[in-house]
Design an enzyme around this catalytic site. Structure first.
Site, PDB file in Angstrom:
ATOM      1  NE  ARG A  72      66.090  28.366  81.815  1.00  0.00           N
ATOM      2  CZ  ARG A  72      65.481  29.403  81.252  1.00  0.00           C
ATOM      3  NH1 ARG A  72      66.199  30.335  80.630  1.00  0.00           N
ATOM      4  NH2 ARG A  72      64.170  29.504  81.289  1.00  0.00           N
ATOM      5  CG  HIS A 124      58.486  35.390  76.984  1.00  0.00           C
ATOM      6  ND1 HIS A 124      58.466  35.626  78.344  1.00  0.00           N
ATOM      7  CD2 HIS A 124      58.060  36.530  76.402  1.00  0.00           C
ATOM      8  CE1 HIS A 124      58.058  36.870  78.560  1.00  0.00           C
ATOM      9  NE2 HIS A 124      57.798  37.434  77.400  1.00  0.00           N
ATOM     10  CB  THR A 192      53.961  36.314  86.187  1.00  0.00           C
ATOM     11  OG1 THR A 192      54.907  37.203  85.580  1.00  0.00           O
ATOM     12  CG2 THR A 192      52.598  36.975  86.221  1.00  0.00           C
ATOM     13  CD  GLU A 220      57.155  36.824  96.937  1.00  0.00           C
ATOM     14  OE1 GLU A 220      57.318  36.345  98.080  1.00  0.00           O
ATOM     15  OE2 GLU A 220      58.087  37.108  96.173  1.00  0.00           O
ATOM     16  CB  ALA A 236      50.465  27.809  91.343  1.00  0.00           C
TER      17      ALA A 236
END
Ligand code: BV8
Length: 245
Positions: A72, A124, A192, A220, A236
């Site tokens: 990642r 996070h 989110t 959504e 977005a």
């Protein structure tokens, strides 16, 4: 951002001294080329949280956890991954809004930072930082981490980990976040799914403690869409610049 946003009367008229809190998730980075978690092609459709994103997983199989995060991290460092119009609009809002603006992101990428947001909390953690379990030292980190990687601060090997918050670990700067939610006049949640706590509960804190007007901007409806005064659905990069104008 005008006194009332593009939405006109549905968004509470803000006074220039009013505070704004924004929460973002993986959806704001999707159009920059980074995967979300719970979409059909999301990260959790390929690996289980329990295998790669908990302290227990790291203790049990650090090699696998390092492989997951190394992949990642290199994805985030791909030169094609750039901040998009939504990241830029939020940085512009911080520059142009006269009152306090706090951006809280669940994302561990650096796209908000590169877009110019500075009143920013990575609740996070951050993929491009690493932490030593031995001495607690945290520093910028762009290379792969392995079980043999030595800590640049204490020299100990085997304790280096990505500076990210795993499930079961306390998110960062929660006191500062809760204080901002209790004071804000506008809370905007962007990209989110509203599945992960405590972030998914911030809308209720803002609405019922802070008395804020609450808005969801998401592709959504999220799991918490009914908690918001208003919701707009779409990409977005279209919704956020239009809302910020
Ligand atoms: C904790 C970092 C306590 C690593 C992540 C109640 C209260 C408190 C805790 C819990 C609770 N119930 C359950 C818990 C435990 C747990 C939890 O919430 N579990 C869930 C699964 C039920 N929470 C925790 O463990 C948290 N810690 O509570 O600690 C504590 C107390 C005392 C002492 C110690 C501890 C820690 C949670 C943090 C975990 N780490 N990530 C990494 O990234 O690998 S979470 C992970 O999920 C990411 O951070 C991610 O950002 C986050 C949320 O996901 P989203 O960002 O929402 O992404 P998702 O794919 O789900 O949704 C994307 C959305 O975007 C979709 O809606 C989609 O429609 C939309 N979208 C897609 N494309 C676009 C778009 N929108 C706009 N435009 C587009 N183009």
């Amino acid at each position: 951002m005008s006194q009332t946003s593009k939405a006109g009367a549905t968004v509470k008229d803000l006074k220039p001294t009013d505070a704004i809190v924004i929460l973002t998730g993986a959806g704001i980075s999707k159009e920059s080329g980074l995967d979300t978690f719970r979409d059909a092609d999301g990260i959790w459709s390929r690996v289980r949280i329990e295998d790669v994103a908990t302290p227990e997983a790291f203790a049990r199989d650090p090699v696998r956890v390092h492989e997951f995060y190394n992949a990642r991290r290199s994805g985030m460092l791909n030169p094609n991954v750039q901040p998009n119009a939504a990241h830029a609009a939020l940085a512009r809002l911080e520059r142009e809004w006269p009152g306090p603006v706090l951006l809280v992101t669940q994302n561990i990428d650096d796209l908000h930072d590169r877009a110019g947001s500075t009143a920013l909390i990575h609740m996070h953690g951050e993929m491009l930082k690493a932490r030593c379990a031995g001495c607690g030292g945290v520093g910028a980190w762009r290379e792969d981490i392995t079980v043999a990687t030595a800590c640049p601060s204490c020299g100990g090997a085997g304790g280096m980990r990505p500076h990210v918050v795993w499930f079961g670990e306390m998110p960062l700067e929660m006191d500062r976040i809760m204080a901002a939610l209790a004071e804000c006049a506008l809370f905007v949640s962007i990209g989110t799914s509203g599945n992960v706590y405590p972030a998914a509960g911030f809308v209720q804190e803002a609405r019922y403690v802070g008395g804020a007007h609450t808005v969801e901007l998401n592709l959504e409806p999220s799991a918490g869409v009914t908690d918001f005064h208003e919701a707009r659905h779409g990409p977005a990069t279209e919704l956020v610049p239009a809302f910020v104008e």
